[in-house]
Design an enzyme around this catalytic site. Structure first.
Site, PDB file in Angstrom:
ATOM      1  NE  ARG A   1     -29.372  73.487  88.789  1.00 22.93           N
ATOM      2  CZ  ARG A   1     -30.357  73.103  87.951  1.00 22.93           C
ATOM      3  NH1 ARG A   1     -31.606  73.315  88.269  1.00 22.93           N
ATOM      4  NH2 ARG A   1     -30.064  72.517  86.832  1.00 22.93           N
TER       5      ARG A   1
ATOM      6  NE  ARG B   1     -22.334  73.491  89.512  1.00 24.22           N
ATOM      7  CZ  ARG B   1     -22.894  72.465  88.863  1.00 24.22           C
ATOM      8  NH1 ARG B   1     -22.198  71.457  88.454  1.00 24.22           N
ATOM      9  NH2 ARG B   1     -24.157  72.495  88.590  1.00 24.22           N
TER      10      ARG B   1
ATOM     11  NE  ARG C   1     -32.575  70.163  82.522  1.00 26.59           N
ATOM     12  CZ  ARG C   1     -31.321  70.347  82.920  1.00 26.59           C
ATOM     13  NH1 ARG C   1     -30.338  70.385  82.056  1.00 26.59           N
ATOM     14  NH2 ARG C   1     -31.063  70.533  84.196  1.00 26.59           N
TER      15      ARG C   1
ATOM     16  CE  LYS D   1     -22.524  71.870  82.671  1.00 29.03           C
ATOM     17  NZ  LYS D   1     -23.450  72.845  83.164  1.00 29.03           N
TER      18      LYS D   1
ATOM     19  NE  ARG E   1     -31.262  68.150  86.755  1.00 36.07           N
ATOM     20  CZ  ARG E   1     -29.991  68.475  86.520  1.00 36.07           C
ATOM     21  NH1 ARG E   1     -29.384  68.015  85.448  1.00 36.07           N
ATOM     22  NH2 ARG E   1     -29.334  69.262  87.339  1.00 36.07           N
TER      23      ARG E   1
END
Ligand code: AMP
Length: 218
Positions: free
Chosen positions: A167, A89, A123, A14, A156
């Site tokens: 999440r 969301r 990531r 995104k 992160r």
């Protein structure tokens, strides 16, 4: 004016696609997660309020999120439009948005759950310049070091297995169902996010330009 919402599971790309649209149409990228991370790292009052939820990968209460979005959109620094990333969301947030604002398109980037999980765990981002890496698709030349600025690559804080699980569960239970709301309003654009970045971007652009979209009311 281009007013877009970009949606998809965490790790679907995104943020990258939002940035490509920003460059293409001179838009403002409004990432609710980035706004929260800024407040957390600058130790503001709001940062203190949302720190735990963000770290644990849990949703911040709707009133707080809606206030942030309202204030950000009221800045009106978006002459040509915006890409809203990470909002809405859940259904109350979607209803809040539709009551107060409008969108020209809602872009849904589809990526299967096992792929996003793998992407999130691999990531990394540069602790200095913020550039994104991925240990599977986009490795740094020297392990653990940013190719551009030499900064240390870190995960992160919410890319732990526990927070990722929270999440993704929220995404499938609360976020995914609101796609139907936008689909009913004929605002939806669906793209396959497993393809290379430039192919995904081209697919989005192509659908945004389709004549059937013009005159779609909201
Ligand atoms: P993101 O960068 O979009 O993955 O967002 C990081 C974190 O910020 C999320 O895991 C939530 O804790 C919080 N957050 C971001 N957007 C929202 C939202 N629309 N509603 C509730 N919490 C949010």
């Amino acid at each position: 004016m281009h007013k877009y919402i970009i949606m998809g599971a965490q790790g679907c790309g995104k943020g990258t696609q939002a940035e490509l649209l920003v460059e293409a149409f001179d838009l403002v990228h409004i990432s609710v997660g980035d706004i929260f991370r800024w407040h957390i790292s600058n130790r503001t009052k709001l940062g203190a309020r949302v720190r735990r939820a963000v770290k644990d990968g849990e949703l911040v209460p709707d009133e707080t999120v809606e206030e942030i979005v309202r204030r950000r959109l009221e800045e009106h620094d978006w002459n040509y439009g915006f890409v809203l990333d990470g909002f809405p969301r859940n259904r109350p947030q979607a209803e809040f948005f539709l009551e107060s604002y409008d969108a020209d398109a809602v872009i849904n980037i589809e990526v299967p759950a096992d792929v996003v999980l793998r992407r999130l765990l691999s990531r990394r981002l540069c602790s200095q310049c913020g550039l994104d890496y991925n240990l599977i698709y986009h490795r740094p030349v020297n392990a653990g070091v940013c190719d551009v600025c030499g900064g240390e690559l870190i995960q992160r804080a919410d890319d732990t297995e526990k927070a990722i699980h929270a999440r993704l569960t929220d995404f499938y239970e609360k976020t995914r169902p609101i796609l139907d709301l936008f689909r009913e309003k004929r605002l939806m654009i669906d793209v396959d996010g497993t393809q290379p970045q430039d192919v995904v971007h081209a697919a989005i652009r192509q659908q945004l330009e389709e004549p059937r979209r013009s005159g779609v009311d909201n």
